[in-house]
Design a protein around this motif. Structure first.
Motif, PDB file in Angstrom:
ATOM      1  N   LYS A 154      13.586  39.284 -68.271  1.00  0.00           N
ATOM      2  CA  LYS A 154      12.763  40.214 -69.042  1.00  0.00           C
ATOM      3  C   LYS A 154      12.873  39.974 -70.544  1.00  0.00           C
ATOM      4  CE  LYS A 154      16.395  43.780 -68.705  1.00  0.00           C
ATOM      5  NZ  LYS A 154      17.224  43.134 -67.656  1.00  0.00           N
ATOM      6  N   LEU A 155      11.992  40.680 -71.270  1.00  0.00           N
ATOM      7  CA  LEU A 155      12.078  40.783 -72.723  1.00  0.00           C
ATOM      8  C   LEU A 155      12.758  42.098 -73.050  1.00  0.00           C
ATOM      9  CD1 LEU A 155       8.477  39.688 -73.857  1.00  0.00           C
ATOM     10  CD2 LEU A 155      10.563  38.319 -73.876  1.00  0.00           C
ATOM     11  N   ILE A 156      13.734  42.047 -73.929  1.00  0.00           N
ATOM     12  CA  ILE A 156      14.459  43.252 -74.337  1.00  0.00           C
ATOM     13  C   ILE A 156      14.310  43.404 -75.844  1.00  0.00           C
ATOM     14  CG2 ILE A 156      16.690  44.428 -74.405  1.00  0.00           C
ATOM     15  CD1 ILE A 156      17.562  42.570 -72.087  1.00  0.00           C
ATOM     16  N   PHE A 157      13.836  44.578 -76.270  1.00  0.00           N
ATOM     17  CA  PHE A 157      13.688  44.862 -77.700  1.00  0.00           C
ATOM     18  C   PHE A 157      14.628  45.983 -78.092  1.00  0.00           C
ATOM     19  CE2 PHE A 157      11.593  47.349 -81.098  1.00  0.00           C
ATOM     20  CZ  PHE A 157      11.639  46.400 -82.113  1.00  0.00           C
ATOM     21  N   MET A 158      15.528  45.701 -79.025  1.00  0.00           N
ATOM     22  CA  MET A 158      16.454  46.705 -79.545  1.00  0.00           C
ATOM     23  C   MET A 158      15.986  47.081 -80.937  1.00  0.00           C
ATOM     24  SD  MET A 158      18.547  46.719 -76.948  1.00  0.00           S
ATOM     25  CE  MET A 158      20.079  47.494 -77.488  1.00  0.00           C
ATOM     26  N   GLY A 159      15.262  48.212 -81.048  1.00  0.00           N
ATOM     27  CA  GLY A 159      14.665  48.599 -82.310  1.00  0.00           C
ATOM     28  C   GLY A 159      15.438  49.680 -83.035  1.00  0.00           C
ATOM     29  N   SER A 160      15.068  49.899 -84.262  1.00  0.00           N
ATOM     30  CA  SER A 160      15.726  50.947 -85.051  1.00  0.00           C
ATOM     31  C   SER A 160      15.320  52.337 -84.597  1.00  0.00           C
ATOM     32  CB  SER A 160      15.382  50.774 -86.533  1.00  0.00           C
ATOM     33  OG  SER A 160      13.976  50.841 -86.739  1.00  0.00           O
ATOM     34  N   LYS A 161      14.152  52.434 -83.935  1.00  0.00           N
ATOM     35  CA  LYS A 161      13.675  53.725 -83.458  1.00  0.00           C
ATOM     36  C   LYS A 161      13.836  53.907 -81.953  1.00  0.00           C
ATOM     37  CE  LYS A 161      10.138  53.885 -87.086  1.00  0.00           C
ATOM     38  NZ  LYS A 161       8.687  53.935 -87.362  1.00  0.00           N
ATOM     39  N   GLY A 162      14.142  52.829 -81.269  1.00  0.00           N
ATOM     40  CA  GLY A 162      14.294  52.913 -79.826  1.00  0.00           C
ATOM     41  C   GLY A 162      14.272  51.533 -79.199  1.00  0.00           C
ATOM     42  N   ASN A 163      14.530  51.497 -77.913  1.00  0.00           N
ATOM     43  CA  ASN A 163      14.592  50.231 -77.186  1.00  0.00           C
ATOM     44  C   ASN A 163      13.439  50.137 -76.190  1.00  0.00           C
ATOM     45  OD1 ASN A 163      17.014  49.848 -78.569  1.00  0.00           O
ATOM     46  ND2 ASN A 163      18.218  50.751 -76.891  1.00  0.00           N
ATOM     47  N   LYS A 164      13.000  48.916 -75.929  1.00  0.00           N
ATOM     48  CA  LYS A 164      11.927  48.685 -74.973  1.00  0.00           C
ATOM     49  C   LYS A 164      12.276  47.454 -74.150  1.00  0.00           C
ATOM     50  CE  LYS A 164       8.555  50.128 -78.502  1.00  0.00           C
ATOM     51  NZ  LYS A 164       8.194  51.461 -77.983  1.00  0.00           N
ATOM     52  N   SER A 165      11.665  47.324 -73.003  1.00  0.00           N
ATOM     53  CA  SER A 165      11.850  46.115 -72.192  1.00  0.00           C
ATOM     54  C   SER A 165      10.580  45.848 -71.389  1.00  0.00           C
ATOM     55  CB  SER A 165      13.049  46.244 -71.255  1.00  0.00           C
ATOM     56  OG  SER A 165      12.800  47.210 -70.247  1.00  0.00           O
ATOM     57  N   ILE A 166      10.327  44.566 -71.150  1.00  0.00           N
ATOM     58  CA  ILE A 166       9.173  44.154 -70.346  1.00  0.00           C
ATOM     59  C   ILE A 166       9.668  43.145 -69.317  1.00  0.00           C
ATOM     60  CG2 ILE A 166       6.881  43.086 -70.351  1.00  0.00           C
ATOM     61  CD1 ILE A 166       6.649  43.765 -73.319  1.00  0.00           C
ATOM     62  N   GLN A 167       9.512  43.463 -68.054  1.00  0.00           N
ATOM     63  CA  GLN A 167       9.869  42.529 -67.002  1.00  0.00           C
ATOM     64  C   GLN A 167       8.930  41.323 -67.060  1.00  0.00           C
ATOM     65  OE1 GLN A 167      12.477  42.796 -64.892  1.00  0.00           O
ATOM     66  NE2 GLN A 167      13.087  44.737 -65.851  1.00  0.00           N
ATOM     67  N   LEU A 168       9.490  40.130 -66.914  1.00  0.00           N
ATOM     68  CA  LEU A 168       8.654  38.934 -67.001  1.00  0.00           C
ATOM     69  C   LEU A 168       7.572  38.908 -65.927  1.00  0.00           C
ATOM     70  CD1 LEU A 168      11.193  36.052 -67.821  1.00  0.00           C
ATOM     71  CD2 LEU A 168       9.928  37.542 -69.384  1.00  0.00           C
ATOM     72  N   ASN A 169       7.861  39.457 -64.751  1.00  0.00           N
ATOM     73  CA  ASN A 169       6.859  39.453 -63.685  1.00  0.00           C
ATOM     74  C   ASN A 169       5.747  40.474 -63.921  1.00  0.00           C
ATOM     75  OD1 ASN A 169       8.195  41.832 -63.116  1.00  0.00           O
ATOM     76  ND2 ASN A 169       9.046  41.130 -61.168  1.00  0.00           N
ATOM     77  N   LYS A 170       5.844  41.242 -65.021  1.00  0.00           N
ATOM     78  CA  LYS A 170       4.804  42.206 -65.387  1.00  0.00           C
ATOM     79  C   LYS A 170       3.907  41.662 -66.506  1.00  0.00           C
ATOM     80  CE  LYS A 170       6.366  45.290 -62.509  1.00  0.00           C
ATOM     81  NZ  LYS A 170       5.587  45.628 -61.288  1.00  0.00           N
ATOM     82  N   ILE A 171       4.221  40.465 -66.980  1.00  0.00           N
ATOM     83  CA  ILE A 171       3.404  39.842 -68.034  1.00  0.00           C
ATOM     84  C   ILE A 171       2.270  39.071 -67.376  1.00  0.00           C
ATOM     85  CG2 ILE A 171       3.380  38.137 -69.898  1.00  0.00           C
ATOM     86  CD1 ILE A 171       6.257  38.844 -70.513  1.00  0.00           C
ATOM     87  N   LEU A 172       1.029  39.447 -67.706  1.00  0.00           N
ATOM     88  CA  LEU A 172      -0.140  38.791 -67.131  1.00  0.00           C
ATOM     89  C   LEU A 172      -0.494  37.512 -67.897  1.00  0.00           C
ATOM     90  CD1 LEU A 172      -2.410  41.927 -66.563  1.00  0.00           C
ATOM     91  CD2 LEU A 172      -0.929  40.779 -64.910  1.00  0.00           C
ATOM     92  N   ASP A 173      -0.342  37.552 -69.218  1.00  0.00           N
ATOM     93  CA  ASP A 173      -0.725  36.406 -70.032  1.00  0.00           C
ATOM     94  C   ASP A 173      -0.158  36.606 -71.433  1.00  0.00           C
ATOM     95  OD1 ASP A 173      -1.850  34.028 -70.762  1.00  0.00           O
ATOM     96  OD2 ASP A 173      -3.925  34.745 -70.822  1.00  0.00           O
ATOM     97  N   PHE A 174      -0.177  35.552 -72.223  1.00  0.00           N
ATOM     98  CA  PHE A 174       0.207  35.690 -73.629  1.00  0.00           C
ATOM     99  C   PHE A 174      -0.560  34.674 -74.463  1.00  0.00           C
ATOM    100  CE2 PHE A 174       3.275  32.559 -72.017  1.00  0.00           C
ATOM    101  CZ  PHE A 174       3.216  31.572 -72.994  1.00  0.00           C
TER     102      PHE A 174
END
Length: 358
Positions: A299-319
């Motif tokens: 997955k992609l993991i984002f550690m932000g100053s306001k909060g954290n987010k994550s995106i599973q790689l199998n949930k990415i359709l395109d980039f």
């Protein structure tokens, strides 16, 4: 025949008017003298008489043309890539009769001999190797040409560096640097005795192209991070980014619709009818947060100053990759734009590889 007989130049108008001879004829007469007699038979007095006849000084432009007469004979001697003792002796005599100084003769020798030596040296090392047989040939050639160690060393360094740089340029032309390329580069440099000196920018490019090759052809290198990853989850990359999402904003308001303007009193009007109000909106990229992005094999993991987010790689359709970031298309929810300052190209390659293996 080394020297060909030339015709004397006719007097110009002013030369006839003042009773002078063209000074260029001094060079022509010396040339013709050398064409008619054996060089060893020409005396310093013979040449001096010609120069005096035309009033040519030792430091004049006309006298400097005599340099070419020396060059012509030296080039003739070097046609077999060998300077014999007899030729060296004749060259010494020619230097004296032409009134040439040591510095001038040294420059002429250095230029002509270096050209021949460099041509032969480049042929020998064209394959990027200098074996023992090649070294013996080059050493004999240097000795035969009477080339100084200083000039020979300079030619070695220049030609070897050019070969190494050309190989490096070709190896990097596809923005990849394989282990075989590196091995060959080291072998060429070692064989030619060339120093692999690179500036910081070139070293940085080599590191990047080496990584590109590894991402495409081998295991993606993993890094250690202070994240609580799941079992069998490996981190490939991290970098500071800005997380952007599209937000709808109102740019303005349009008013419209049929109305009737009726005068009630002086300076006072009444509008009859309905007024239509239309909002003009636009979707714009808006920075939601700033922090650190991690890419793992899951997955992609984002550690932000306001909060954290994550995106599973199998949930990415395109980039879609851009110079300053990457537009991620998710299966559900808002799709972000991840804005990078550096190394977006490395991230894109790693993400593509991770998605292909997911």
């Amino acid at each position: 025949m080394i020297y060909k007989k030339l015709s004397l130049k006719d007097q110009g108008f002013f030369e006839r008017l003042f009773g002078k001879q063209p000074k260029e004829n001094a060079f022509i007469e010396v040339n013709n003298l050398l064409s008619e007699k054996n060089i060893q038979e020409v005396t310093i007095e013979d040449v001096q008489n010609i120069l005096s006849k035309y009033k040519v000084g030792l430091y004049s432009a006309e006298h400097s043309r005599l340099n070419s007469l020396y060059s012509d004979y030296l080039r003739h001697c070097l046609s077999d890539k060998l300077l014999t003792d007899d030729e060296v002796e004749t060259l010494g005599h020619l230097k004296i009769v032409l009134h040439l100084n040591d510095q001038t003769v040294s420059q002429i020798h250095g230029q002509l001999v270096s050209e021949i030596y460099k041509t032969e040296f480049d042929k020998v090392v064209s394959d990027g190797r200098l074996n023992e047989q090649d070294k013996k040939f080059i050493s004999k050639l240097q000795n035969d040409l009477k080339l100084s160690d200083e000039l020979a060393s300079a030619i070695h360094k220049e030609s070897s560096s050019k070969i190494v740089n050309n190989f490096l340029h070709n190896a990097m032309s596809d923005q990849r640097l394989s282990p075989d390329d590196e091995k060959e580069l080291q072998a060429i440099a070692h064989s030619l005795g060339a120093e692999l000196s690179m500036d910081a920018h070139t070293k940085s490019l080599l590191d990047k192209y080496r990584l590109f090759w590894q991402i495409e052809n081998s295991e993606i290198p993993t890094i250690s991070v202070s994240l609580n990853l799941n079992k069998n989850e490996r981190c490939y990359f991290y970098a500071p980014i800005d997380w952007l999402e599209q937000r709808r904003i109102t740019k303005g308001i349009n008013y419209g619709g049929p109305t009737l303007r009726i005068k009630i009193a002086k300076g006072l009007y009444w509008r009859a009818g309905s007024l239509g109000v239309q909002r003009i909106t636009q979707d714009v990229w808006t920075t939601i947060d700033s922090g650190t992005l991690y890419l793992t094999n899951k997955k992609l993991i984002f550690m932000g100053s306001k909060g954290n987010k994550s995106i599973q790689l199998n949930k990415i359709l395109d980039f879609t990759a851009y110079k300053n970031g990457i537009d991620i298309q998710k299966e559900t929810g808002k799709s972000p734009f991840l804005q990078f300052e550096n190394n977006v190209d490395i991230f894109v390659m790693m993400l593509g590889r991770a998605l292909s293996e997911g």
